[in-house]
Design a protein around this motif. Structure first.
Motif, short mmCIF file in Angstrom:
data_model
loop_
_atom_site.label_atom_id
_atom_site.label_comp_id
_atom_site.label_asym_id
_atom_site.label_seq_id
_atom_site.Cartn_x
_atom_site.Cartn_y
_atom_site.Cartn_z
N PHE A 30 0.80 -1.23 0.00
CA PHE A 30 0.00 0.00 0.00
C PHE A 30 0.83 1.28 0.00
N ILE A 31 2.16 1.17 0.01
CA ILE A 31 2.99 2.38 -0.06
C ILE A 31 2.86 2.96 -1.48
N PRO A 32 2.52 4.24 -1.59
CA PRO A 32 2.27 4.81 -2.93
C PRO A 32 3.56 5.09 -3.72
N THR A 33 3.40 5.45 -4.96
CA THR A 33 4.55 5.80 -5.81
C THR A 33 5.05 7.19 -5.41
N ALA A 34 6.39 7.35 -5.39
CA ALA A 34 6.97 8.67 -5.07
C ALA A 34 7.63 9.22 -6.34
N ALA A 35 8.40 10.31 -6.18
CA ALA A 35 9.05 10.93 -7.34
C ALA A 35 10.04 9.96 -8.00
N TRP A 36 10.73 9.19 -7.17
CA TRP A 36 11.67 8.18 -7.68
C TRP A 36 11.54 6.95 -6.82
N PRO A 37 11.52 5.82 -7.39
CA PRO A 37 11.50 5.42 -8.81
C PRO A 37 10.07 5.38 -9.35
N PRO A 38 9.89 5.20 -10.65
CA PRO A 38 8.53 5.19 -11.21
C PRO A 38 7.81 3.86 -11.00
N ILE A 39 7.70 3.47 -9.78
CA ILE A 39 7.05 2.21 -9.41
C ILE A 39 6.59 2.37 -7.96
N PRO A 40 5.48 1.80 -7.55
CA PRO A 40 5.09 1.93 -6.13
C PRO A 40 6.28 1.58 -5.22
N LEU A 41 6.53 2.44 -4.24
CA LEU A 41 7.77 2.33 -3.44
C LEU A 41 7.95 0.96 -2.77
N GLY A 42 6.83 0.41 -2.32
CA GLY A 42 6.91 -0.88 -1.65
C GLY A 42 7.54 -1.95 -2.53
N PHE A 43 7.35 -1.82 -3.84
CA PHE A 43 7.88 -2.81 -4.77
C PHE A 43 9.36 -2.59 -5.03
N HIS A 44 9.83 -1.38 -4.77
CA HIS A 44 11.26 -1.12 -4.91
C HIS A 44 12.00 -1.53 -3.63
N TYR A 45 11.35 -1.24 -2.52
CA TYR A 45 11.98 -1.59 -1.22
C TYR A 45 11.85 -3.08 -0.89
N TYR A 46 11.08 -3.79 -1.69
CA TYR A 46 10.77 -5.17 -1.36
C TYR A 46 12.03 -6.05 -1.23
N SER A 47 13.11 -5.68 -1.94
CA SER A 47 14.35 -6.49 -1.83
C SER A 47 14.89 -6.44 -0.40
N LEU A 48 14.75 -5.26 0.25
CA LEU A 48 15.20 -5.16 1.65
C LEU A 48 14.32 -6.01 2.57
N LEU A 49 13.03 -5.98 2.24
CA LEU A 49 12.09 -6.78 3.02
C LEU A 49 12.41 -8.27 2.87
N LEU A 50 12.78 -8.65 1.64
CA LEU A 50 13.15 -10.06 1.42
C LEU A 50 14.39 -10.44 2.22
N LEU A 51 15.33 -9.51 2.32
CA LEU A 51 16.54 -9.78 3.12
C LEU A 51 16.15 -9.98 4.59
N LEU A 52 15.20 -9.16 5.04
CA LEU A 52 14.74 -9.27 6.43
C LEU A 52 13.99 -10.58 6.67
N LEU A 53 13.12 -10.94 5.73
CA LEU A 53 12.37 -12.20 5.86
C LEU A 53 13.34 -13.39 5.82
N ALA A 54 14.33 -13.31 4.94
CA ALA A 54 15.31 -14.39 4.83
C ALA A 54 16.11 -14.51 6.13
N ALA A 55 16.36 -13.33 6.74
CA ALA A 55 17.10 -13.34 8.01
C ALA A 55 16.32 -14.11 9.07
N ARG A 56 15.01 -13.89 9.08
CA ARG A 56 14.16 -14.59 10.05
C ARG A 56 14.13 -16.10 9.76
N LEU A 57 13.98 -16.43 8.49
CA LEU A 57 13.89 -17.83 8.11
C LEU A 57 15.20 -18.58 8.40
N GLY A 58 16.30 -17.98 7.98
CA GLY A 58 17.60 -18.64 8.12
C GLY A 58 18.06 -18.78 9.56
N GLY A 59 17.45 -18.00 10.45
CA GLY A 59 17.85 -18.03 11.86
C GLY A 59 17.72 -19.40 12.49
#
Lengths: 228, 315
Positions: A30-59
């Motif tokens: 639900f995070i909206p699109t900002a000036a940069w990048p031309p994609i909803p922000l949540g979809f750009h930041y999702y790689s960081l979220l994946l790193l965080l989820l992987a951190a939980r899983l791999g623990g």
């Protein structure tokens, strides 16, 4: 494939894991699109979220080592590489489902403002493997969960900042722009931008291959340490 | 015939030698007791034998096969009971066995049958669906053993499997070990409880500072340190005449009186017990007579200079 099968059993036995897996991704849709990048922000930041989820899983692998369950496993006919690889496969399946839900919800929420959902799903799934490989290698370096997890949080944020997730790589000094190519987050951000700017799909080849190579390198690095 | 043959095993951690030219054979079907103070190198030896850690030089043969070249094949036939309780706390007893059976290649009906049999064997059938967190210390220990048995190993390595449990659970575990051995499993057993070794082991190896300092049956080890025989005689009235008669016996070194007790110290293998008894009968009023032999604990103390349960750093 015993380890692969039991990863699911063990992971889903803790209900909090399921909540953790879906709450943050659903929220970030639900995070909206900002000036940069031309994609909803949540979809750009999702790689960081994946790193965080992987951190939980791999623990779980570090828990297994600290309570010495891996000592018993090391006396069995299973190598550390097999152990890590089967964990990686199982967690990749779990994260693939999360990615699917995330992209599907994205299409519902953002409609045509979300470019190439299928390509995004492929990028996220490949990067999930990279993130899990990183997480498994990371935990193989530590003895204590608290230390490993707290340092990892900082490292993920740093990787996000330097890798072009938080701001364009071009905003950084030129010497850094070359160096950050050694970060997996750079390739995740790069591939998301390729999709966001509507560049041809074939241009995704290099970032995807590099992310897979990162995953292999992390697995090999993690398996250098003994199970115990 | 040896199930394990270790030759000149050396293991170093940087400049510290943990295993110093270890030579050890374990025969098929025996229970070998491995004793040693903390830091003696027992756990390192076990880990080298189980293929967990490598070693710097020497050779290990297990089941007649060179370990390094046949590691996976050998590992499939070895069971390791760890000193710590190494169970998955988020899996039930049955699932723990399914996991460890699975990594040893068991599956389907065969795995299910083995799980049921193993749970029955360790007396946990009724608790199959419970998480280990709900178990008592003794039950956890039994499950810990069960996880090493589910694939029916021919050779079982047990590293202090009874630490911290009540006597009843200990007896149950010791009985389980006896049954396993009777079924043909060769067992390497380490413990800090010397009475367990006395009850179980057909042979004892004592390690100290990376060396094997004694190897033999308990009787053989006791004879090694037995320099004299002691007989304790308790009579109603220890008269001077009786003491004098005892002093004159062949091989008697010393006769001491302590109220009604008389201690007769003789040379080794003097065979004075019968003679002391017949003299005492002449004087009458015998309350008791016993020959005091050195114990395994005495052997350990003599050879290592330490008590088995001395404090100190764990290996």
């Amino acid at each position: 494939m015993t380890i692969f099968t039991f990863v699911f059993k063990r992971f889903f036995r803790k209900k909090s894991n399921i909540v953790f897996l879906f709450v943050l991704p659903i929220g970030s849709v639900f995070i909206p699109t900002a000036a940069w990048p031309p994609i909803p922000l949540g979809f750009h930041y999702y790689s960081l979220l994946l790193l965080l989820l992987a951190a939980r899983l791999g623990g779980i692998t570090l828990e297994d080592r600290t309570n010495k369950t891996l000592l018993r496993l090391s006396a069995s006919p299973i190598s550390h590489f097999q152990y890590l690889f089967q964990n990686l496969l199982a967690y990749t399946v779990i994260l693939t489902v999360v990615n699917l839900v995330f992209v599907f919800l994205g299409v519902i929420v953002h409609g045509e403002n979300l470019p190439s959902p299928i390509l995004l799903f492929i990028i996220y799934t490949v990067f999930s493997m990279t993130a899990l490989g990183f997480s498994l290698a990371w935990y193989s370096l530590f003895r204590h969960m608290e230390t490993a997890f707290s340092i990892l949080g900082g490292v993920i944020v740093l990787m996000g900042m330097l890798g072009g997730v938080m701001w364009p790589v071009e905003a950084m000094p030129e010497y850094l722009q070359q160096a950050v190519m050694l970060l997996p987050t750079y390739w995740a951000a790069e591939s998301t931008l390729i999709v966001a700017y509507g560049t041809q799909a074939k241009d995704l080849g290099t970032p995807l291959v590099v992310m897979i190579l990162f995953c292999i390198a992390f697995l090999l690095l993690g398996s250098r340490r003994r199970l115990t | 015939m040896a199930i394990v043959h270790m030759k000149d095993i050396v293991k170093r951690y940087s400049s510290h030698i943990v295993l110093d030219n270890i030579d050890l054979d374990i025969a098929y079907g025996e229970i070998l007791g491995l004793l040693g103070p903390n830091g003696a190198g027992k756990t390192t030896l076990i880990h080298a034998l189980a293929g967990i850690h490598g070693f710097d030089s020497g050779a290990i043969e297990v089941f007649g096969k060179e370990q390094k070249a046949n590691l996976l094949e050998i590992k499939r036939q070895i069971g390791l009971v760890t000193q710590e309780i190494t169970l998955f706390t988020d899996l039930t007893a049955k699932e723990n066995l399914a996991f460890f059976g699975g990594v040893y290649g068991l599956k389907g009906e065969k795995l299910k049958k083995r799980i049921d049999e193993t749970l029955e064997f360790v007396g946990l059938s009724e608790h199959a669906r419970k998480l280990p967190a709900k178990f008592s210390g003794g039950m956890k220990r039994r499950l810990n053993i069960a996880c090493a048995l589910v694939h029916r190993p021919k050779f079982l390595i047990m590293d202090e499997p009874t630490v911290g449990i009540d006597p009843q659970s200990r007896n149950h575990i010791l009985e389980t070990i006896r049954q396993l051995n009777q079924q043909g499993t060769t067992i390497l057993y380490t413990t800090h409880y010397i009475e367990e070794i006395q009850n179980l082991a057909s042979r004892v190896v004592i390690m100290d500072q990376g060396h094997i300092i004694a190897n033999g049956t308990i009787d053989e080890l006791v004879k090694k340190i037995q320099y004299e025989e002691k007989i304790k005689l308790e009579v109603a009235a220890p008269t001077d005449d009786l003491l004098e008669r005892l002093r004159k016996l062949d091989g008697v070194k010393q006769v001491l009186k302590n109220e009604k007790e008389i201690h007769i110290i003789s040379q080794v293998e003097s065979g004075n017990l019968d003679r002391v008894l017949s003299i005492a009968r002449e004087f009458g009023g015998i309350h008791s007579i016993s020959a005091e032999k050195p114990t395994l604990e005495d052997v350990f103390l003599t050879l290592t200079g330490k008590r088995l349960r001395d404090g100190g750093e764990e290996e």
